[in-house]
Design a protein around this motif. Structure first.
Motif, short mmCIF file in Angstrom:
data_model
loop_
_atom_site.label_atom_id
_atom_site.label_comp_id
_atom_site.label_asym_id
_atom_site.label_seq_id
_atom_site.Cartn_x
_atom_site.Cartn_y
_atom_site.Cartn_z
N TRP A 1 -2.88 -3.77 47.22
CA TRP A 1 -3.97 -3.36 46.53
C TRP A 1 -4.12 -1.68 47.29
O TRP A 1 -3.52 -1.17 47.88
CB TRP A 1 -5.11 -3.28 47.06
CG TRP A 1 -6.38 -2.15 47.25
CD1 TRP A 1 -6.40 -1.02 47.19
CD2 TRP A 1 -7.67 -2.87 46.62
NE1 TRP A 1 -7.71 -0.24 46.42
CE2 TRP A 1 -9.11 -1.52 46.56
CE3 TRP A 1 -8.56 -4.13 46.25
CZ2 TRP A 1 -10.34 -2.02 46.07
CZ3 TRP A 1 -10.33 -3.78 45.99
CH2 TRP A 1 -10.51 -3.11 45.79
N ASP A 2 -2.84 -0.65 46.00
CA ASP A 2 -2.65 0.23 45.86
C ASP A 2 -3.06 1.77 45.50
O ASP A 2 -3.85 0.99 44.96
CB ASP A 2 -1.56 -0.10 44.62
CG ASP A 2 0.05 0.71 45.16
OD1 ASP A 2 -0.11 1.82 45.60
OD2 ASP A 2 1.00 0.44 44.95
N PHE A 3 -2.68 2.70 45.99
CA PHE A 3 -3.34 3.56 45.43
C PHE A 3 -2.30 4.58 45.12
O PHE A 3 -2.07 5.20 46.90
CB PHE A 3 -4.25 4.26 46.46
CG PHE A 3 -5.47 5.58 46.44
CD1 PHE A 3 -6.39 5.77 45.72
CD2 PHE A 3 -4.81 6.85 46.71
CE1 PHE A 3 -7.15 6.40 45.96
CE2 PHE A 3 -5.97 8.09 47.00
CZ PHE A 3 -6.54 8.14 45.79
N ASN A 4 -1.46 5.53 44.06
CA ASN A 4 -0.39 6.26 43.81
C ASN A 4 -0.97 7.63 43.82
O ASN A 4 0.40 8.12 43.31
CB ASN A 4 0.49 5.64 42.77
CG ASN A 4 1.08 4.15 43.57
OD1 ASN A 4 2.02 4.46 44.36
ND2 ASN A 4 1.30 3.13 42.99
N ARG A 5 -1.60 8.42 43.77
CA ARG A 5 -1.88 10.11 43.74
C ARG A 5 -3.09 10.25 44.98
O ARG A 5 -3.94 9.04 45.55
CB ARG A 5 -2.23 10.50 42.94
CG ARG A 5 -3.24 9.92 42.04
CD ARG A 5 -3.67 10.36 40.51
NE ARG A 5 -3.75 11.96 41.13
CZ ARG A 5 -4.71 13.26 40.47
NH1 ARG A 5 -4.32 12.71 38.83
NH2 ARG A 5 -4.84 14.43 41.51
N GLY B 1 -1.29 12.84 37.94
CA GLY B 1 0.08 12.73 39.32
C GLY B 1 0.12 11.54 38.47
O GLY B 1 -0.16 10.77 39.08
N ARG B 2 1.33 11.27 38.75
CA ARG B 2 2.75 9.81 38.49
C ARG B 2 1.96 9.84 37.17
O ARG B 2 0.79 8.30 36.98
CB ARG B 2 2.40 8.66 39.39
CG ARG B 2 3.52 7.83 38.99
CD ARG B 2 2.80 6.48 40.00
NE ARG B 2 3.87 5.61 39.33
CZ ARG B 2 4.08 4.01 40.57
NH1 ARG B 2 3.15 3.10 40.24
NH2 ARG B 2 4.85 3.44 40.06
N ASN B 3 1.87 10.52 35.85
CA ASN B 3 0.61 10.35 34.90
C ASN B 3 -0.89 10.25 34.82
O ASN B 3 -1.33 8.81 34.10
CB ASN B 3 1.60 9.61 33.79
CG ASN B 3 2.71 10.24 33.57
OD1 ASN B 3 3.42 11.47 33.67
ND2 ASN B 3 4.15 9.09 34.33
N ASP C 1 4.09 -7.55 41.46
CA ASP C 1 3.86 -6.41 41.18
C ASP C 1 3.22 -5.62 40.01
O ASP C 1 2.64 -6.34 39.05
CB ASP C 1 4.68 -5.54 42.42
CG ASP C 1 4.14 -4.30 42.65
OD1 ASP C 1 4.37 -3.37 42.98
OD2 ASP C 1 4.15 -4.69 44.78
N ASP C 2 3.48 -4.34 39.86
CA ASP C 2 2.97 -3.79 38.93
C ASP C 2 2.98 -4.01 37.80
O ASP C 2 5.11 -4.01 37.72
CB ASP C 2 3.21 -2.65 39.40
CG ASP C 2 2.53 -1.08 38.70
OD1 ASP C 2 2.38 -1.59 37.54
OD2 ASP C 2 2.44 -0.13 38.19
N GLY C 3 2.87 -3.82 36.70
CA GLY C 3 3.62 -3.87 35.05
C GLY C 3 2.61 -5.22 34.97
O GLY C 3 3.53 -5.50 33.13
C1 GLA Z 1 3.52 2.06 44.54
C2 GLA Z 1 4.02 0.84 45.92
C3 GLA Z 1 4.93 0.16 45.33
C4 GLA Z 1 4.98 -0.64 44.32
C5 GLA Z 1 4.55 0.83 43.22
C6 GLA Z 1 4.28 0.08 42.23
O1 GLA Z 1 4.77 2.97 45.00
O2 GLA Z 1 4.23 1.77 47.23
O3 GLA Z 1 5.93 -0.76 46.03
O4 GLA Z 1 3.70 -1.56 44.40
O5 GLA Z 1 3.42 1.34 43.54
O6 GLA Z 1 3.99 1.19 41.03
#
Ligand code: GLA
Length: 725
Positions: free
Chosen positions: A479-483, A444-446, A368-370
Motif C-alpha cells: 500500500w503505497d503513497f507517493n507524494r 507531484g510525480r504527475n 509492483d506498480d504498472g
Molecule cells: C514507491 C515505492 C517503490 C515502488 C514505486 C512504484 O516509490 O517505494 O517501492 O513501489 O513507488 O511506483
C-alpha cells in the motif's frame, strides 16, 4: 502494574513493570505532574508542586493566592492556553465568546482493567484485560463547559504507558479546538538531550541528537503524512546517556498525519514536552454534543540507556501493536518486481521471474506498480484499479495460476489515496482530487491526492480494490503513497470545517485500511510511501511491515536501519537485496537479513556464484527467522558514530543464541577490531558455529573477540552465530 489513588494525599500513582508516574490533584483542582521515572514505592511528594514563579510576571490563581504556586511554573499535568501558563500548551479551545482561554480542572476519575480502542483511530492493545489498566481523569473548564478526559494506560509486562485525550462539548454552543496534544509532560530539569529522526526520500530516519536549550525546540510534519523529513518519534535522554547507560524517555505518536513533538525549557530550567497533532493547519469544529478523540502517544522510560529504550519499544510493538495473522505466522520470503522491471513487464516476464526465483527458494512474487489502467510510466491511471490486459492478457487469474503452479504466492501493489489527471476516474470525477476553491493544485510525480476524507470517494476506491482482491487469489498487498499533500481541502467541507481536512484525510485512510484488514485478514499488508515516508506506529497497527526505504544500497541502508531501529522492531523493517553494485551479494544479504528480508531484482540475471550466495541467505532466512523477529537488538557499532564499521547483534529472548553482523564501510589499515558482545547470560557457555570455539557469556561480554581482519575490504561483511552449549 497498578494504578492507585491515594485519597489522603490526593495522588494517583501509575506503575508499569518498572516505572512510576505520579499525578496530584492540587488546590482548586489543578492537576499536577509530580514524577515520571523509575518505579518508586512511596508517594510523599511534599513540596514538589513548589516552583519559582517569576515575581509578578507569573500570574497567581486568585483563590489560591500568591503562595508560590503559579500555573506559569507549576508542573501542570496537561498545559492549557491562556490561563496563566505561558509555556507551550497542549490544549487550546476557542469558545462561543470568541476567546481561546482554556483551563481544565479535575472533576472525577475512574480506574479499570483492560484497554479500549480509540474510535476511528489505530492504537495499541492489551492481549488480555489483566495486561493493562486504565485511568481516566475527567476534567472540565467551568467557564466554557468543555469536558476533557485524560486517558492513561499502564502495562503489566513492560515499562510502557500510553496516553490520549477526548474532548466533549456538552453545551448548546459550538467550540473550536485549536490545538489538542496527546501527551504533555513536565520534567523538573533541562539537562537532557533530545533525539529525533530526520531524513528525506532514500535517506530516512537519521539520528539527530542535540542538547535541550532554553526556548522551544522540536520536530513536526505539515506534509499531510508523518513523512520522510521527521518521524513522529522523540527521546529525551540524560546528558551522556549511551546505548547501555543513562535515563531515556521515548515517545512515539500513533498517527500518520501532521504531527508536532516539542520541548520547551523555561525560565526555571524545567522542561515541558508535548506530542500530538500539529496545530498548524488544524482546527476542529466541536459542535454541541460532539466528541473529538486524539491519537494515542506511547511513552517508554528506562534508566538502562538508549539501547534498552529501543528494545522496550520493539517488544511492545511486536506484542501490543502489530496484529493479525502475520503477527505470529511466518511471513513468506518475497521477490518484488519494481527494481527488476519497473513498468516494463507482462505475464511472461513475471512468470519467468517466478520460475527463476523458485529455484532459489523464494516463496512469493510481488507485482509492483504498472499492472492497472494504462500505466506504462508514472504519468497515468492511478484511480483506475482494473487490470491492463495488454500486459496481462486474460487478467490476473491466468497469471496467478501460473505463479501458484511454481509454488509461489502472489502479491500486488496499490496506491489507493492517489489519482492521476490522466485517468478515467479523474475525467469522471474532477472534484475528487484534494484541492481548495479557485486554486490550481500542485502536482507531484504527475499525480494528485485523492480526497479520501470523502465517504463517496472511499466507497468507489474500496469497491475497485474489493473486486480485485475478492476475485483473485492474492496473498499480499503493498500500500503505497507517493507524494505529500498540498492545497489541503475537500469540495465537501464547509468553510468553518476546512481546517479539519488533514485529520479527516487520515481518518479516511484508516477507514480504508480497516476495510482491507477486516475483509481480507489473510492478506499480508506492507505499508510504503516512496520507501519509508509513512513509517509510523499507526501504519504498523494495520501492516505488520513497512518498506523502509527506496534506497537499497547496503551501506546507506546501515544508517537507515540503525535510525529506524530507534523505536521500530526488525519485524517491521522491509529490507530487500537489490542489484545495486556497491557491494557483493553477501553483504547485501547480511544487511537485509536485519529486516523482513526479500529480493528486488531480476533473478535470471544472477551469476551462478551469486545464486549460491542467495541460496545460502534463503537458508539463513529460515534458520534465523524467529531469532531476528523475536530477539533483542543490540546496536554495537553505529555508523553514525564510526565511519569505518557498523555492527549489531540479535540475541534470543532466552539468551540461548545470538547472531552478530559487522560491515566494513571504509577499510582502514592498522586498526584492531575487538568486539564486546552484549545481552548474554554471563554464566552460560556459547559455541561459535563457524569454528566450534566455546566461550562463557562473561568472556564474550567483557573480553570480547579479536575480529581484526574479518572484514578486509570496503563493503565486506562478516557474520557469526553462537548457540549455548
Ligand atoms: C514507491 C515505492 C517503490 C515502488 C514505486 C512504484 O516509490 O517505494 O517501492 O513501489 O513507488 O511506483
Amino acid at each position: 502494574m497498578s494504578i492507585i489513588f491515594y485519597e489522603k494525599e490526593k495522588i494517583f500513582k501509575l506503575d508499569t513493570s518498572d516505572t512510576s508516574y505520579v499525578i496530584k490533584i492540587y488546590d482548586e483542582n489543578y492537576l499536577l505532574n509530580l514524577y515520571y521515572g523509575k518505579k518508586i514505592p512511596d508517594v510523599n511528594f511534599k513540596g514538589f508542586e513548589k516552583r519559582l514563579p517569576s515575581a509578578s510576571f507569573s500570574p497567581s490563581n486568585p483563590v489560591i493566592g500568591e503562595h508560590g504556586f503559579s500555573p506559569d511554573s507549576a508542573p501542570i499535568e496537561y498545559g492549557c492556553n491562556g490561563a496563566g501558563d505561558f509555556r507551550i500548551s497542549a490544549l487550546s479551545v476557542r469558545n462561543a465568546n470568541g476567546d481561546n482561554v482554556t483551563d481544565i480542572r479535575y472533576v472525577s476519575h475512574k480506574i479499570y482493567a483492560g484497554k479500549k480502542p480509540i474510535p476511528s483511530l489505530p492504537s495499541t492493545y492489551a492481549n488480555t484485560d489483566d495486561e493493562a489498566q486504565i485511568l481516566e481523569i475527567t476534567t472540565e473548564d467551568k467557564v466554557t463547559g468543555l469536558q476533557a478526559v485524560l486517558v492513561y494506560t499502564v502495562f503489566e509486562n513492560c515499562p510502557v504507558m500510553t496516553r490520549s485525550i477526548r474532548l466533549t462539548n456538552p453545551t448548546d454552543k459550538p467550540m473550536h479546538v485549536e490545538r489538542v496534544f496527546s501527551l504533555c509532560l513536565d520534567l523538573p530539569s533541562m539537562y537532557y538531550d533530545m533525539i529525533t529522526l530526520y531524513g528525506r526520500h532514500c535517506c530516512e530516519r537519521n539520528i539527530q541528537r542535540r542538547p535541550l536549550a532554553h526556548g522551544v525546540q522540536g520536530v513536526e510534519s505539515k506534509r499531510g503524512v508523518s513523512g520522510h523529513s521527521q518521524n513522529p518519534f522523540a527521546a529525551i535522554v540524560s546528558r551522556g546517556a549511551d546505548e547501555d547507560h543513562g535515563e531515556a524517555y521515548g515517545f512515539n505518536l500513533v498517527y500518520s498525519g501532521n504531527f508536532s513533538a516539542l520541548a520547551e525549557c523555561d525560565h526555571n530550567g524545567t522542561t515541558r514536552f508535548i506530542m500530538g497533532i500539529n496545530p498548524e493547519g488544524f482546527e476542529w469544529f466541536l459542535d454541541s454534543g460532539e466528541t473529538f478523540y486524539s491519537p494515542e502517544a506511547v511513552s517508554v522510560y528506562t534508566d538502562k540507556g538508549i539501547g534498552e529504550m529501543s528494545r522496550i519499544f520493539h517488544r511492545f510493538y511486536n506484542s501490543n501493536l502489530i496484529r493479525g495473522k502475520y503477527k505470529t505466522q511466518k511471513r513468506p520470503l518475497l521477490i518484488n518486481s519494481w527494481e527488476a522491471a519497473y513498468f516494463d513487464f507482462d505475464t511472461e516476464k513475471l512468470v519467468a521471474f517466478a520460475e527463476s526465483a523458485k529455484e532459489l527458494g523464494i516463496e512469493m512474487l510481488v507485482m509492483d506498480d504498472g499492472w492497472f489502467g494504462k500505466r506504462n510510466c508514472d504519468n497515468s491511471s492511478l484511480g483506475d484499479w482494473f487490470v491492463n490486459e495488454e500486459k496481462l492478457p486474460g487478467g490476473l487469474k491466468p497469471l496467478i495460476e501460473r505463479i501458484n503452479q511454481q509454488g509461489l504466492k502472489f502479491g500486488i501493489w496499490y496506491e489507493p489515496e492517489m489519482i492521476s489527471p490522466d485517468s478515467d476516474l479523474f475525467r469522471a470525477q474532477p472534484d475528487w482530487q484534494v484541492h481548495v476553491r479557485d486554486r490550481e493544485p500542485m502536482i507531484g510525480r504527475n499525480q494528485y491526492v485523492l480526497d479520501v476524507s470523502r465517504e463517496d470517494v472511499r466507497e468507489n476506491i474500496w469497491g475497485q480494490i474489493y473486486k480485485v482482491l475478492s476475485e483473485n487469489k492474492i496473498d499480499y498487498v503493498k500500500w503505497d503513497f507517493n507524494r505529500n499533500i498540498s492545497d489541503a481541502g475537500s469540495a465537501l467541507l464547509p468553510p468553518e470545517r476546512s481546517k479539519e481536512f488533514f485529520h479527516r484525510f487520515i481518518l479516511g485512510t484508516y477507514d480504508l485500511l480497516n476495510r482491507l484488514t477486516t475483509a481480507f485478514p489473510d492478506i499480508l499488508l506492507e505499508g510504503c510511501s516512496g520507501g519509508g515516508g509513512r513509517f509510523d506506529p499507526a501504519m504498523l497497527a494495520f501492516s505488520p511491515q513497512i518498506w523502509t526505504s527506496d534506497n537499497t544500497d547496503p551501506i546507506e541502508r546501515l544508517y537507515i536501519q540503525f535510525g529506524t531501529s530507534m523505536c521500530y522492531p526488525a519485524s517491521a523493517q522491509g529490507a530487500h537485496v537489490s542489484a545495486c553494485d556497491r557491494t557483493g551479494y553477501k553483504t547485501k544479504g547480511d544487511v537485509a537479513m536485519w529486516g523482513t528480508f526479500g529480493y528486488e531484482l531480476d533473478p535470471r540475471k544472477l551469476t551462478p556464484e551469486d545464486r549460491e550466495i542467495v541460496k545460502n541467505h534463503v537458508a539463513s532466512y529460515h534458520k534465523y527467522y524467529d531469532l531476528i523477529r523475536g530477539g533483542d537488538l543490540y546496536r554495537l557499532i553505529s555508523p553514525f558514530e564510526n565511519s569505518r564499521l557498523a555492527a549489531w547483534q540479535i540475541v534470543a529472548g532466552d539468551k540461548s543464541s545470538f547472531l552478530f553482523t559487522m560491515v566494513c564501510m571504509l577499510k582502514k589499515d592498522n586498526v584492531m577490531t575487538f568486539v564486546k558482545f552484549k545481552g548474554l547470560d554471563e554464566n552460560a557457555r556459547y559455541k561459535n558455529e563457524a569454528d566450534g570455539e566455546i566461550y562463557s557469556g562473561a568472556f564474550l561480554m567483557n573480553v570480547g573477540l579479536n575480529l581484526t581482519g574479518c572484514v578486509n575490504r570496503d563493503g565486506e561483511s562478516f557474520t557469526a552465530y553462537f548457540t549455548q552449549v
